[in-house]
Design a protein around this motif. Structure first.
Motif, PDB file in Angstrom:
ATOM      1  N   VAL A 145       0.844  -1.203   0.000  1.00  0.00           N
ATOM      2  CA  VAL A 145       0.000   0.000   0.000  1.00  0.00           C
ATOM      3  C   VAL A 145       0.878   1.251   0.000  1.00  0.00           C
ATOM      4  CG1 VAL A 145      -1.791   1.255   1.259  1.00  0.00           C
ATOM      5  CG2 VAL A 145      -1.879  -1.238   1.142  1.00  0.00           C
TER       6      VAL A 145
ATOM      7  N   PHE B  92      -6.885  -1.465   2.542  1.00  0.00           N
ATOM      8  CA  PHE B  92      -7.294  -1.409   1.142  1.00  0.00           C
ATOM      9  C   PHE B  92      -8.361  -0.339   0.912  1.00  0.00           C
ATOM     10  CE2 PHE B  92      -6.214  -6.208   0.906  1.00  0.00           C
ATOM     11  CZ  PHE B  92      -4.879  -5.901   0.784  1.00  0.00           C
TER      12      PHE B  92
ATOM     13  N   ALA C 148      -7.348   3.399   2.134  1.00  0.00           N
ATOM     14  CA  ALA C 148      -6.405   4.038   1.211  1.00  0.00           C
ATOM     15  C   ALA C 148      -7.131   4.477  -0.050  1.00  0.00           C
ATOM     16  CB  ALA C 148      -5.273   3.080   0.870  1.00  0.00           C
ATOM     17  N   CYS C 149      -8.024   3.630  -0.551  1.00  0.00           N
ATOM     18  CA  CYS C 149      -8.791   3.976  -1.748  1.00  0.00           C
ATOM     19  C   CYS C 149      -9.684   5.192  -1.478  1.00  0.00           C
ATOM     20  CB  CYS C 149      -9.638   2.783  -2.186  1.00  0.00           C
ATOM     21  SG  CYS C 149     -10.479   3.007  -3.761  1.00  0.00           S
TER      22      CYS C 149
ATOM     23  N   THR D  13     -14.421   3.910  -8.263  1.00  0.00           N
ATOM     24  CA  THR D  13     -13.499   3.356  -7.261  1.00  0.00           C
ATOM     25  C   THR D  13     -13.905   3.785  -5.852  1.00  0.00           C
ATOM     26  OG1 THR D  13     -11.997   5.231  -7.665  1.00  0.00           O
ATOM     27  CG2 THR D  13     -11.557   3.189  -8.848  1.00  0.00           C
TER      28      THR D  13
ATOM     29  N   ALA E 124     -15.092   1.271  -2.649  1.00  0.00           N
ATOM     30  CA  ALA E 124     -14.489   1.359  -1.313  1.00  0.00           C
ATOM     31  C   ALA E 124     -15.535   1.744  -0.265  1.00  0.00           C
ATOM     32  CB  ALA E 124     -13.348   2.369  -1.324  1.00  0.00           C
TER      33      ALA E 124
ATOM     34  N   LEU F 192      -6.515  -0.295  -5.780  1.00  0.00           N
ATOM     35  CA  LEU F 192      -7.043  -0.330  -4.415  1.00  0.00           C
ATOM     36  C   LEU F 192      -8.520  -0.707  -4.393  1.00  0.00           C
ATOM     37  CD1 LEU F 192      -5.238   2.810  -2.953  1.00  0.00           C
ATOM     38  CD2 LEU F 192      -4.802   0.421  -2.364  1.00  0.00           C
TER      39      LEU F 192
ATOM     40  N   SER G 183     -10.135  -3.749  -2.436  1.00  0.00           N
ATOM     41  CA  SER G 183     -11.275  -3.533  -1.543  1.00  0.00           C
ATOM     42  C   SER G 183     -12.405  -4.512  -1.839  1.00  0.00           C
ATOM     43  CB  SER G 183     -11.795  -2.097  -1.687  1.00  0.00           C
ATOM     44  OG  SER G 183     -10.798  -1.153  -1.361  1.00  0.00           O
TER      45      SER G 183
END
Length: 631
Positions: free
Chosen positions: A101, A345, A348-349, A383, A387, A472, A476
């Motif tokens: 990551v 995961f 961070a996304c 994205t 997440a 990411l 996720s």
């Protein structure tokens, strides 16, 4: 030859040194940006590759821990302190997460920070942060871990206050640094107690001593509480959580690095690493579970009304860390690490997705001034959506699996689980689904609320950013299928569950799904409808809304109870009485006395030869009289 485990940590350190030199020598030249980006990204990527190779070596050896002595640090009597790296199932997972990551965050930063005048300095600090975190997770000795522990505190201070020209950023960095020092005092006390009892700080040796019944030399609960105090500071639990929301002052990649994969998970890792001690410390574990579930609920309620996109995610991090400590407190150490990984995961996304939104809007962070971005920045939207669904606990995604296991053990674990803990954690899961989909809706759906100048600026982020978001988002989605608790079971077994409750596991699973669906549905109904729905609710609950918007006024309370009294003591007693009156007064008095004495003696120096002769004669007479005093 240097051991590969040493290279995993030293490659980011080399990146820090090289970027520091280039940033200083080349200043803000475009060439220095390219060099800084290459050096900054290659170190973490190479470390990630070595981490994978080390994991394969570990697996080939039947998961027998790899011990890599590097050098002897110090000798104290018969005791020695060595820099030794220890690579087992737990440190392997943490190393892969930190380097993996961390690497994608470095790549993302190339696009996000490309116009910053201190580009090289930023990458130098970022790789320094990674080095200290790797030192923390790879160290065999608690002393080596503590060096990394303090190092990430230093690096976070530098990164949070990176744009120190703005006083608020500098204050936020200072707040994080000081708050963590409070917790670190407890950590040090725990270390001292363990060394006094066992004569070593090697964590595997200490764990084995407690598990084999040789821990009677020291109270496991006392040591566990001391170490947990350190963990509350680093991992932002009540009452030392106040630094983490303000850590948003740094650049968004910093927020992602701190919140997702590194610093805030250090406390969780410490407790999981010392699980042998905590198995013998039920009182400390019970307190940990209570603090964890209260922190999770407390932070989730604050996140309900935040309007800064990064502040919503910051309080979400505090809440998710509470879930992790709840799992640790009821003995589900592997489940806590599972949530560490899935959280790395999707969080961070989310943070990097928020950075993409901020980048697209030219720096705007207020979600009340967004809306309608779904079609304008589609990669960021999809994205971010994945997440968001993952953290909300939508079935099939990463967060669903780890959160559901935490809820189950909070309910049924014989090591401290209780129905009330499950109930409060379930309510928190509902709040999580609600405030995250509130964030998603206000940011990407509905009519645009952006100013014409901002709306004209909207554009999708470059590939260096959107590509990372895609990776990411994929993690996720699939991260829940990694079976990390089962992988860690030989090291940290599952806690036994109450036999009479086993039949309720599937029922609670369906309840968990219903909770997530209800939170999502309520958010969509409330914020997807006419604005009067929200306005009417805010008016009817105005006192509660004001309390939550003020974050329970904890910072103001700390200011009145701690900051102001300490400032008063520092000014009125330490400065005026101690410094000015005692120290300066004493020194100034001695100086004045010496000056006056010199003035009196200086009068002897008149330049009159007859007077000097008189003094010599008087001296001779005095000497003769002194010599004849006994005659």
């Amino acid at each position: 030859m240097m051991h590969p485990l040493a290279l995993i940590a030293l490659l980011p350190l080399a990146g820090f040194l090289l970027n520091g030199l280039f940033a200083t020598a080349l200043g803000g030249h475009r060439f220095s940006h390219r060099v800084s980006a290459i050096v900054g990204c290659l170190g973490p990527l190479a470390a990630f590759a070595l981490a994978i190779a080390s994991f394969l070596t570990l697996r080939a050896g039947g998961y027998e821990p790899i011990v890599a002595p590097l050098y002897r640090w110090a000798t104290l009597g018969e005791s020695t302190f060595d820099i030794t790296f220890y690579f087992d199932r737990l440190s392997a997972i943490m190393t892969l997460v930190v380097t993996g990551v961390g690497s994608v965050i470095h790549i993302y930063s190339v696009g996000y920070m490309h116009d910053d005048k201190s580009f090289g300095r930023f990458f130098a600090y970022l790789t320094l942060f990674l080095f200290f975190m790797l030192l923390l997770v790879l160290g065999r000795s608690m002393l080596v871990l503590f060096v990394g522990w303090e190092g990430v505190g230093l690096a976070s201070y530098l990164l949070i206050g990176f744009w120190f020209d703005d006083l608020a950023n500098a204050v936020a960095g200072r707040k994080a640094f000081i708050t963590n020092r409070v917790g670190d005092a407890g950590f040090l006390l725990g270390m001292f107690l363990l060394y006094r009892a066992f004569g070593t700080l090697d964590m595997d040796v200490i764990n084995m001593a407690f598990l084999s019944g040789q821990g009677g030399l020291v109270s496991a609960s006392l040591v566990g509480l001391c170490l947990f105090i350190g963990a509350t500071g680093k991992s932002a639990q009540i009452p030392l959580y106040v630094w983490l929301p303000d850590a948003m002052a740094g650049p968004t990649p910093v927020s992602a690095l701190i919140h997702a994969a590194t610093m805030v998970t250090a406390g969780v890792y410490l407790v999981a690493r010392m699980s042998g001690l905590y198995v013998q410390a039920p009182d400390a574990s019970a307190l940990m579970a209570v603090v964890g579930v209260l922190t999770a609920f407390f932070a989730a309620t604050i996140a309900l009304v935040q309007t800064d996109i990064k502040k919503v995610l910051a309080y979400s991090t505090v809440s998710q860390l509470g879930f992790m400590f709840l799992a640790l407190g009821v003995g589900a150490y592997g489940v806590a690490i599972f949530h560490v990984v899935t959280h790395a995961f999707f969080k961070a996304c989310l943070f990097l997705g928020a950075g993409s939104v901020i980048h697209a809007l030219g720096g705007e962070q207020d979600i009340r001034k967004m809306g309608g971005l779904r079609t304008r920045i589609p990669v960021t939207f999809w994205t971010f959506c994945i997440a968001t669904a993952a953290i909300a606990g939508v079935p099939g995604l990463a967060g669903f699996f780890s959160k559901d296991e935490i809820l189950w053990f909070a309910f049924a674990s014989e090591a401290g689980g209780a129905p009330w803990m499950w109930a409060l954690a379930a309510v928190t899961a509902f709040l999580t689904a609600f405030y995250m989909f509130r964030l998603l809706w206000l940011t990407f759906f509905g009519a645009s609320r952006m100013s014409p100048a901002v709306e004209h600026h909207v554009h999708e982020s470059p590939l260096s950013m959107t590509g990372v978001l895609g990776v990411l988002a994929l993690l996720s989605a699939v991260g829940g299928y990694l079976h990390i608790p089962e992988f860690l079971a030989p090291l940290t077994p599952f806690p036994p569950v109450v036999a009479s409750l086993e039949h309720l596991e599937h029922t609670l699973l369906y309840v968990s799904v219903a909770i997530a669906a209800t939170g999502v549905g309520l958010a969509v109904w409330l914020y997807g409808g006419p604005p009067r729905r929200v306005d009417s609710l805010v008016r009817r609950m105005k006192p509660v809304h004001a309390l939550l918007a003020g974050r329970y006024f904890v910072d103001e309370l700390y200011d009145r109870l701690l900051v102001r009294p300490l400032v008063w003591i520092s000014d009125r007693i330490l400065l005026r009485v101690g410094d000015r009156l005692l120290l300066d007064g004493t020194l100034n008095t001695l100086g004045a006395l010496a000056q006056r004495t010199a003035g009196v003696l200086g009068r002897i120096q008149t330049g009159n030869l007859q007077l000097y002769t008189l003094f010599v004669m008087l001296g001779l007479v005095g000497a003769l009289l002194w010599g004849w005093r006994g005659v």
